[in-house]
Design an enzyme around this catalytic site. Sequence first.
Site, PDB file in Angstrom:
ATOM      1  N   CYS A  11      19.259  80.982  19.038  1.00  0.00           N
ATOM      2  CA  CYS A  11      20.062  79.872  19.571  1.00  0.00           C
ATOM      3  C   CYS A  11      19.192  78.969  20.439  1.00  0.00           C
ATOM      4  O   CYS A  11      19.282  77.739  20.376  1.00  0.00           O
ATOM      5  CB  CYS A  11      21.224  80.395  20.411  1.00  0.00           C
ATOM      6  SG  CYS A  11      22.402  81.400  19.501  1.00  0.00           S
ATOM      7  N   CYS A  59      20.865  84.704  23.168  1.00  0.00           N
ATOM      8  CA  CYS A  59      20.464  84.612  21.760  1.00  0.00           C
ATOM      9  C   CYS A  59      19.163  83.823  21.607  1.00  0.00           C
ATOM     10  O   CYS A  59      19.137  82.613  21.843  1.00  0.00           O
ATOM     11  CB  CYS A  59      21.600  83.952  20.981  1.00  0.00           C
ATOM     12  SG  CYS A  59      21.195  83.485  19.306  1.00  0.00           S
TER      13      CYS A  59
END
Length: 141
Positions: A69, A66
């Site tokens: 993230c 991600c």
Amino acid sequence: MALAQRTVAQRSCLPRPQIAITRVALRQQARHVAVRAVTDVNDSSFGPEVLQNAQPVLVDFWAPWCGPCRMIAPLIDELSNEYSGKLKCVKINTDESPNVATDYGIRSIPTVMIFKGGKKMDTIIGAVPKATLAQTIEKYI
């Protein structure tokens, strides 16, 4: 002999590394090593580390693939240092620990949750600015 001289001459023509860049890189590495105050938790350690903790706990639900993230990871590290002693910060990889993510209805990552007294108090979904995270933390400490 001529071959040896050419080899030496070729070696001396190689570009020298930039010392300034190396110093900056070392400072950044040292900063990342120093700020690693975030604990990794999993399905089995979530209860003791988060739900049974006396302090408020910030939980970062993330995954290694991600991009957003990875963008907020340094912000979480900074907040962990800034609120040291007042707030515990943990990360949980949703790929490796799907049970907790399912229990809390995680459908998008990154998701940051604040827990206090074993109860979920607030949720922030997506990559948000540090100020937004700090404002949310301030409500619970």
